[in-house]
Design a protein around this motif. Sequence first.
Motif, PDB file in Angstrom:
ATOM      1  N   LEU A 149       0.824  -1.209   0.000  1.00 11.75           N
ATOM      2  CA  LEU A 149       0.000   0.000   0.000  1.00 11.75           C
ATOM      3  C   LEU A 149       0.858   1.258   0.000  1.00 11.75           C
ATOM      4  N   ASN A 150       1.911   1.264   0.819  1.00 10.38           N
ATOM      5  CA  ASN A 150       2.780   2.446   0.899  1.00 10.38           C
ATOM      6  C   ASN A 150       3.476   2.731  -0.426  1.00 10.38           C
ATOM      7  N   SER A 151       3.843   1.678  -1.138  1.00 10.02           N
ATOM      8  CA  SER A 151       4.563   1.870  -2.396  1.00 10.02           C
ATOM      9  C   SER A 151       3.623   2.116  -3.574  1.00 10.02           C
ATOM     10  N   SER A 152       2.427   1.570  -3.513  1.00  7.32           N
ATOM     11  CA  SER A 152       1.509   1.664  -4.648  1.00  7.32           C
ATOM     12  C   SER A 152       0.540   2.833  -4.544  1.00  7.32           C
ATOM     13  N   PHE A 153       0.187   3.248  -3.325  1.00  9.54           N
ATOM     14  CA  PHE A 153      -0.841   4.266  -3.151  1.00  9.54           C
ATOM     15  C   PHE A 153      -0.282   5.664  -2.934  1.00  9.54           C
ATOM     16  N   TYR A 154       0.984   5.759  -2.580  1.00 10.19           N
ATOM     17  CA  TYR A 154       1.595   7.071  -2.432  1.00 10.19           C
ATOM     18  C   TYR A 154       2.302   7.436  -3.736  1.00 10.19           C
ATOM     19  N   GLU A 155       2.410   8.718  -3.977  1.00 14.55           N
ATOM     20  CA  GLU A 155       3.056   9.177  -5.205  1.00 14.55           C
ATOM     21  C   GLU A 155       4.571   9.168  -5.019  1.00 14.55           C
ATOM     22  N   VAL A 156       5.169   7.997  -5.238  1.00 12.30           N
ATOM     23  CA  VAL A 156       6.617   7.841  -5.124  1.00 12.30           C
ATOM     24  C   VAL A 156       7.159   7.434  -6.485  1.00 12.30           C
ATOM     25  N   PRO A 157       8.419   7.731  -6.772  1.00 12.87           N
ATOM     26  CA  PRO A 157       9.007   7.342  -8.057  1.00 12.87           C
ATOM     27  C   PRO A 157       8.919   5.834  -8.265  1.00 12.87           C
ATOM     28  N   VAL A 158       8.785   5.426  -9.507  1.00 11.70           N
ATOM     29  CA  VAL A 158       8.601   4.011  -9.805  1.00 11.70           C
ATOM     30  C   VAL A 158       9.809   3.189  -9.367  1.00 11.70           C
ATOM     31  N   GLY A 159      11.006   3.780  -9.431  1.00 14.80           N
ATOM     32  CA  GLY A 159      12.195   3.069  -8.965  1.00 14.80           C
ATOM     33  C   GLY A 159      12.139   2.791  -7.476  1.00 14.80           C
ATOM     34  N   THR A 160      11.642   3.761  -6.714  1.00 16.15           N
ATOM     35  CA  THR A 160      11.474   3.582  -5.268  1.00 16.15           C
ATOM     36  C   THR A 160      10.423   2.521  -4.980  1.00 16.15           C
ATOM     37  N   THR A 161       9.346   2.525  -5.766  1.00 12.85           N
ATOM     38  CA  THR A 161       8.307   1.506  -5.614  1.00 12.85           C
ATOM     39  C   THR A 161       8.885   0.112  -5.805  1.00 12.85           C
ATOM     40  N   LEU A 162       9.719  -0.047  -6.819  1.00 13.54           N
ATOM     41  CA  LEU A 162      10.353  -1.343  -7.081  1.00 13.54           C
ATOM     42  C   LEU A 162      11.178  -1.798  -5.881  1.00 13.54           C
TER      43      LEU A 162
ATOM     44  N   LEU B 117       8.864  -2.843  -2.930  1.00 11.64           N
ATOM     45  CA  LEU B 117       8.148  -4.102  -3.139  1.00 11.64           C
ATOM     46  C   LEU B 117       9.074  -5.305  -2.979  1.00 11.64           C
ATOM     47  N   ILE B 118      10.260  -5.236  -3.581  1.00  7.12           N
ATOM     48  CA  ILE B 118      11.204  -6.354  -3.469  1.00  7.12           C
ATOM     49  C   ILE B 118      11.662  -6.524  -2.018  1.00  7.12           C
ATOM     50  N   SER B 119      11.905  -5.416  -1.330  1.00 10.36           N
ATOM     51  CA  SER B 119      12.313  -5.496   0.080  1.00 10.36           C
ATOM     52  C   SER B 119      11.227  -6.142   0.924  1.00 10.36           C
ATOM     53  N   GLY B 120       9.964  -5.801   0.640  1.00 10.47           N
ATOM     54  CA  GLY B 120       8.858  -6.405   1.373  1.00 10.47           C
ATOM     55  C   GLY B 120       8.771  -7.902   1.143  1.00 10.47           C
ATOM     56  N   ILE B 121       9.002  -8.328  -0.098  1.00  9.44           N
ATOM     57  CA  ILE B 121       8.977  -9.759  -0.420  1.00  9.44           C
ATOM     58  C   ILE B 121      10.127 -10.480   0.274  1.00  9.44           C
ATOM     59  N   GLU B 122      11.301  -9.860   0.289  1.00  8.04           N
ATOM     60  CA  GLU B 122      12.451 -10.461   0.979  1.00  8.04           C
ATOM     61  C   GLU B 122      12.168 -10.645   2.466  1.00  8.04           C
ATOM     62  N   THR B 123      11.553  -9.648   3.070  1.00  4.50           N
ATOM     63  CA  THR B 123      11.232  -9.739   4.498  1.00  4.50           C
ATOM     64  C   THR B 123      10.206 -10.833   4.756  1.00  4.50           C
ATOM     65  N   PHE B 124       9.209 -10.937   3.886  1.00  2.00           N
ATOM     66  CA  PHE B 124       8.155 -11.936   4.070  1.00  2.00           C
ATOM     67  C   PHE B 124       8.720 -13.353   4.042  1.00  2.00           C
TER      68      PHE B 124
END
Length: 438
Positions: free
Chosen positions: A321-334, A337-344
Amino acid sequence: MRKQYSNFTLRSEFRYPIFVRLQTLSPQMLKQNKLPNKDKVSGFIKKNKTGTFLELPNSVADRMIERWTKESHKEDEDLYNEETWFAETWDGALKFTLRLCKYSSSSSSINNFHQSKWEIEDFSISSSFSLEKKVTKAGFDLDNAVNWFGINGALSGFGQINSTKTSESEIFSDLRFENQTFSLTVLTGFSKQQTEISYEQNLSTILIVDFEKEQTRSFTLELSSQIRNLLQIITNQKIGINRFTLGMQKIGKPISVNGSVIGYERDDRRENWFISNTFLPKEEKLINHEIRYSSIKKDFQTILESWFTCTKIQVLAENYLNSSFYEVPVGTTLVMLISGIETFFAGEKYENSGSELSAKGKLQHLIKLTPDWENFFGDSYQAEMEEFSSFLIDNRVYRTHGTKRKRVVYIERELIFPVKKLSNILRKFILSQIDIHF
């Protein structure tokens, strides 16, 4: 007609002249429900899009600053009220409990009236100063809840909220969050607002939480965030909580006339709670009807149980939600998302070697656990999935460490489509983990 505390939402704007007491109220004062004339000052409370502010005579700030500077404080440390302040409108209809006020500035007007400005970060509006210290019952008004639960959902035959008519409700019991038990009631009906010149009736849906044991405000706020996050994941839209109602109305002593009981005294402990920095997006119409409440109604108890008991899913969803719903650069979103998957998938190991999965291994593991993951790719879905994951990891490494790899792209817009696909896969994976399939 006088304003009631329940008329306001977190988006409301107002300005009232008030009386303020900068000290704790005694039990007798609380019972009288009126500020004593002694030790109260005049001021203004103002709420707008930038925040809520209290304007007081500058002498208040001068006394506090003088005492504050004598104590050991850092120069960049903010000045806050030391104890709860209390205020009321001139007619006494609205009571304000001001828990956290930060000194902002001092100024003087043309007529040489000096005033101090305080930003209010935590306060309540109510009809009584006697509020509960802990929370046993809370109501959350969420954007678009009426559309998802009500009009476009399975509830129908609406009654009027807070009336003798029966409102439609659904109760989900024995839910647990952070080892605390509670029930969640979805109450849908008509609410009305009436003034001297107008009458307005709106369809409304409120989510009511009843705790088995009393809880703190911070716990209540965290629970409300998880409820909102769940609905955001399901609808794939920004949803804000526009009103927090804490407490309940208690029935007091019976009122008798000529020996007959004609009613009961009411002890209204409800409050409209305002807390700064809560997520409140621009209000927008619900347009995503991909998953309707009616389609998951029979499984909603299980969905809630799965959501509230799985911290890992909550964290992964918040990352999404933080990466997809906030207006952040697409590189930051990437990167997020990958960091979240690594943590999971932290600690997840390869079957053969026993070593922990690499970032690419964790990404591919998540993709393959996603129902119908092949549909996100073409006919050669296995090869395309491997190329897709390599592309994402190479660009994530470059944007994190600056290491150039084979598949790195330097123009951000070339990441938009792959990152959007990753977001869609991640959302479908999260929903599958709480038994929502679409």
